[in-house]
Design an enzyme around this catalytic site. Structure first.
Site, PDB file in Angstrom:
ATOM      1  N   GLY A   1       0.723  -1.265   0.000  1.00  0.00           N
ATOM      2  CA  GLY A   1       0.000   0.000   0.000  1.00  0.00           C
ATOM      3  C   GLY A   1       0.747   1.306   0.000  1.00  0.00           C
TER       4      GLY A   1
ATOM      5  N   GLU B   1       3.738  -6.846   1.603  1.00  0.00           N
ATOM      6  CA  GLU B   1       3.502  -7.146   0.189  1.00  0.00           C
ATOM      7  C   GLU B   1       3.456  -5.874  -0.657  1.00  0.00           C
ATOM      8  OE1 GLU B   1       0.487 -10.855   1.199  1.00  0.00           O
ATOM      9  OE2 GLU B   1      -0.293  -8.837   0.873  1.00  0.00           O
ATOM     10  N   PRO B   2       4.563  -5.170  -0.789  1.00  0.00           N
ATOM     11  CA  PRO B   2       4.539  -3.956  -1.607  1.00  0.00           C
ATOM     12  C   PRO B   2       4.561  -4.293  -3.093  1.00  0.00           C
ATOM     13  CG  PRO B   2       6.752  -4.358  -0.778  1.00  0.00           C
ATOM     14  CD  PRO B   2       5.891  -5.451  -0.216  1.00  0.00           C
TER      15      PRO B   2
ATOM     16  N   ARG C   1      -5.777   3.629 -16.038  1.00  0.00           N
ATOM     17  CA  ARG C   1      -5.902   4.187 -14.691  1.00  0.00           C
ATOM     18  C   ARG C   1      -6.558   5.573 -14.648  1.00  0.00           C
ATOM     19  NH1 ARG C   1      -2.408   5.126 -11.457  1.00  0.00           N
ATOM     20  NH2 ARG C   1      -3.399   4.340  -9.583  1.00  0.00           N
TER      21      ARG C   1
ATOM     22  N   TYR D   1      -9.770   5.635 -12.463  1.00  0.00           N
ATOM     23  CA  TYR D   1      -9.653   6.334 -11.165  1.00  0.00           C
ATOM     24  C   TYR D   1      -9.305   7.817 -11.288  1.00  0.00           C
ATOM     25  CZ  TYR D   1      -7.854   1.506 -10.384  1.00  0.00           C
ATOM     26  OH  TYR D   1      -7.615   0.169 -10.402  1.00  0.00           O
TER      27      TYR D   1
ATOM     28  N   CYS E   1     -11.721   3.491 -29.241  1.00  0.00           N
ATOM     29  CA  CYS E   1     -12.965   4.076 -29.710  1.00  0.00           C
ATOM     30  C   CYS E   1     -13.879   4.331 -28.517  1.00  0.00           C
ATOM     31  CB  CYS E   1     -13.613   3.122 -30.708  1.00  0.00           C
ATOM     32  SG  CYS E   1     -14.891   3.926 -31.634  1.00  0.00           S
TER      33      CYS E   1
HETATM   34  N1  LLP Z   1      -1.400  -7.148  -0.948  1.00  0.00           N
HETATM   35  C1  LLP Z   1      -2.708  -7.258  -1.210  1.00  0.00           C
HETATM   36  C2  LLP Z   1      -3.488  -8.281  -0.531  1.00  0.00           C
HETATM   37  C3  LLP Z   1      -3.307  -6.413  -2.148  1.00  0.00           C
HETATM   38  O1  LLP Z   1      -4.611  -6.522  -2.372  1.00  0.00           O
HETATM   39  C4  LLP Z   1      -2.520  -5.444  -2.821  1.00  0.00           C
HETATM   40  C5  LLP Z   1      -3.112  -4.561  -3.818  1.00  0.00           C
HETATM   41  C6  LLP Z   1      -1.150  -5.377  -2.526  1.00  0.00           C
HETATM   42  C7  LLP Z   1      -0.626  -6.240  -1.578  1.00  0.00           C
HETATM   43  C8  LLP Z   1      -0.220  -4.417  -3.196  1.00  0.00           C
HETATM   44  O2  LLP Z   1      -0.532  -3.094  -2.927  1.00  0.00           O
HETATM   45  P1  LLP Z   1       0.466  -1.912  -3.395  1.00  0.00           P
HETATM   46  O3  LLP Z   1       1.721  -2.004  -2.572  1.00  0.00           O
HETATM   47  O4  LLP Z   1       0.757  -2.124  -4.840  1.00  0.00           O
HETATM   48  O5  LLP Z   1      -0.292  -0.683  -3.150  1.00  0.00           O
HETATM   49  N2  LLP Z   1      -5.334  -1.295  -9.610  1.00  0.00           N
HETATM   50  C9  LLP Z   1      -5.172  -0.309  -8.552  1.00  0.00           C
HETATM   51  C10 LLP Z   1      -4.461  -0.899  -7.365  1.00  0.00           C
HETATM   52  C11 LLP Z   1      -5.169  -2.089  -6.778  1.00  0.00           C
HETATM   53  C12 LLP Z   1      -4.378  -2.693  -5.655  1.00  0.00           C
HETATM   54  C13 LLP Z   1      -5.007  -3.958  -5.211  1.00  0.00           C
HETATM   55  N3  LLP Z   1      -4.326  -4.649  -4.184  1.00  0.00           N
HETATM   56  C14 LLP Z   1      -4.422   0.883  -9.125  1.00  0.00           C
HETATM   57  O6  LLP Z   1      -4.094   0.881 -10.305  1.00  0.00           O
HETATM   58  O7  LLP Z   1      -4.180   1.855  -8.401  1.00  0.00           O
END
Ligand code: LLP
Length: 431
Positions: free
Chosen positions: A248, A290-291, A330, A334, A361
């Site tokens: 996150g 989990e980055p 994106r 969003y 399109c």
């Molecule tokens: N762990 C779990 C269980 C997750 O659901 C996610 C992301 C991560 C780790 C990794 O999160 P990060 O470090 O990348 O923020 N498609 C969206 C992002 C969806 C993220 C979903 N889960 C976007 O383009 O912003």
């Protein structure tokens, strides 16, 4: 420049990781995703270092490969000591094919199919994070049928408001992911999992959302999870040895963004873990993070060719490129902001404000609006920055546009890591 790996050379061309973007566009064609291997490796090391220094190495960083999945990224992250978070049979298959050891894989998903679970159990995935009671029961049957004991974690919603876009907020009670704490669902899941003979419950997981700039929601999530673990100890004598705190941390997409460095975020979380364990006299758990975005996001950019410019007086100026929502959905999804640079005139000031339109399109096929940009003309090369996460992985074949090539650059040299799709690939499964 947005990130330190981006420079402008004597020709006035944008460079990433020492490679000239105009040369890359000429040699590999556009649209083209470019990933900077050095920056990815530095990010991996940054994460590994905090765990080593602040937590005695008692944890594991699992790269969240939904951000960008292909064989090479698993090889790169694994060689830096990371494991992988996968969220589908396809990601799992790719990780295993790339040589990621199964025991270093964490398998997620709120709606895993039986064949995905069978695949994960058969290949010996290290941890399966279960999301709901029917999944636990199906996993028990699958593990029993294969005569295996499977290590599981449970995804819990800690009820944290992470101040991010609603779509990417996943730790709240109104979320399709995981077991709620407030309703007693999470406790029921723990007791259920403990009762299954072929499942070994190692701990709990939470993920409060993505692109989060603040450190406090992460720290609070860790406290909430540990307090819950403590109540399990008090009521049922259950001591869970592992805590997975998800991903996150946010990244810089545009100059105004001011995310905390991810090292500070992890340090703050680990301090909260130390303090809470101290207060509760709870044994410090093995931690997992989990980055995804913060490892690959800033390390990537996308190159396009400008096809046309449409000036609509008193309304807006469209710059139209040879890609769009099919390679980066994106903004359409969003309204995520990006920075664009004319790669062949990167040293010039940005004198225009444009809307960047794609080739699909669909009127909503935009890569951004109100974007400052150099004055561009057809055939100029345009770079959209910080596209390393959730771009290739969210690409589609809308309008049967083939997926672009992905190259990785290191020491100024590029190599293909995913080939450009051809029209033959597009029809491969058509009958
Ligand atoms: N762990 C779990 C269980 C997750 O659901 C996610 C992301 C991560 C780790 C990794 O999160 P990060 O470090 O990348 O923020 N498609 C969206 C992002 C969806 C993220 C979903 N889960 C976007 O383009 O912003």
């Amino acid at each position: 420049m947005l990130t330190p790996n981006l420079t402008v050379n004597a020709k006035g061309h944008l460079c990433i990781g020492g490679a000239d973007c105009v040369d890359l566009a000429r040699d590999y064609g556009t649209p083209l995703y470019v990933m900077d291997e050095q920056m990815i490796r530095e990010n991996c090391r940054g994460y590994q270092d905090v765990i080593a220094k602040e937590y005695g190495g008692n944890g594991m960083i699992c790269y969240a490969s939904k951000a960008f999945s292909c064989k090479e990224i698993y090889r790169v992250t694994e060689s830096e000591g990371l494991g992988a978070d996968v969220v589908s049979g396809g990601e799992l298959y790719t990780a295993l094919e790339a040589g990621m050891p199964a025991e270093k894989i964490v398998f997620h998903g709120n709606s895993k199919t039986n064949s995905e679970l069978e695949f994960a159990v058969r290949t010996g995935v290290g941890r399966i994070v279960c999301d709901n009671l029917p999944e636990l029961s199906r996993l028990q049957s699958i593990a029993a049928a294969q005569n295996k004991i499977v290590t599981v974690m449970l995804r819990v919603k800690p009820g944290i408001d992470a101040h991010t876009h609603d779509f990417v907020q996943t730790g709240k009670i109104d979320s399709k992911f995981g077991f709620a704490l407030e309703t007693g669902e999470a406790k029921e899941a723990v007791l259920t999992a403990m009762g299954y003979q072929n499942l070994k419950l190692s701990g709990l997981h939470c993920h409060i959302g993505s692109q989060i700039f603040d450190t406090e929601p992460f720290a609070e999530a860790a406290r909430v999870m540990l307090r819950f673990m403590d109540t399990l100890r008090e009521s049922d004598g259950i001591v869970l040895p592992e805590l997975n705190l998800g991903g996150g941390p946010g990244i810089k997409y545009v100059e105004q963004d001011d995310p905390k460095p991810f090292g500070d975020v992890i340090r703050t979380i680990l301090n909260a873990v130390h303090e809470t364990c101290d207060t509760l006299s709870y044994p410090e758990p093995y931690v997992l993070f989990e980055p995804g975005r913060s490892i690959v996001g800033g390390a990537g950019l996308t190159l396009y060719t400008v096809m046309a410019k449409k000036i609509i007086p008193n309304v807006r100026t469209y710059v139209l490129v040879d890609g769009g929502m099919c390679d980066n959905p994106r903004y359409a999804l969003y309204q995520s902001e990006y920075e664009a640079v004319c790669a062949n005139r990167a040293g010039e000031p940005k004198t225009e404000t444009v809307t960047l339109g794609g080739k699909c399109c669909e009127s909503g096929d935009l890569l951004g609006e109100n974007m400052p940009l150099q004055s561009v003309e057809p055939d100029d090369i345009l770079a959209v920055l910080a596209t390393g996460a959730y771009n290739y992985s969210m690409a589609s074949h809308y309008n049967r546009n083939p997926n672009p090539e992905v190259v990785m650059v290191k020491d100024g040299e590029a190599r293909t890591v995913i080939r450009r799709e051809r029209y033959e690939d597009i029809v491969r499964n058509d009958i």
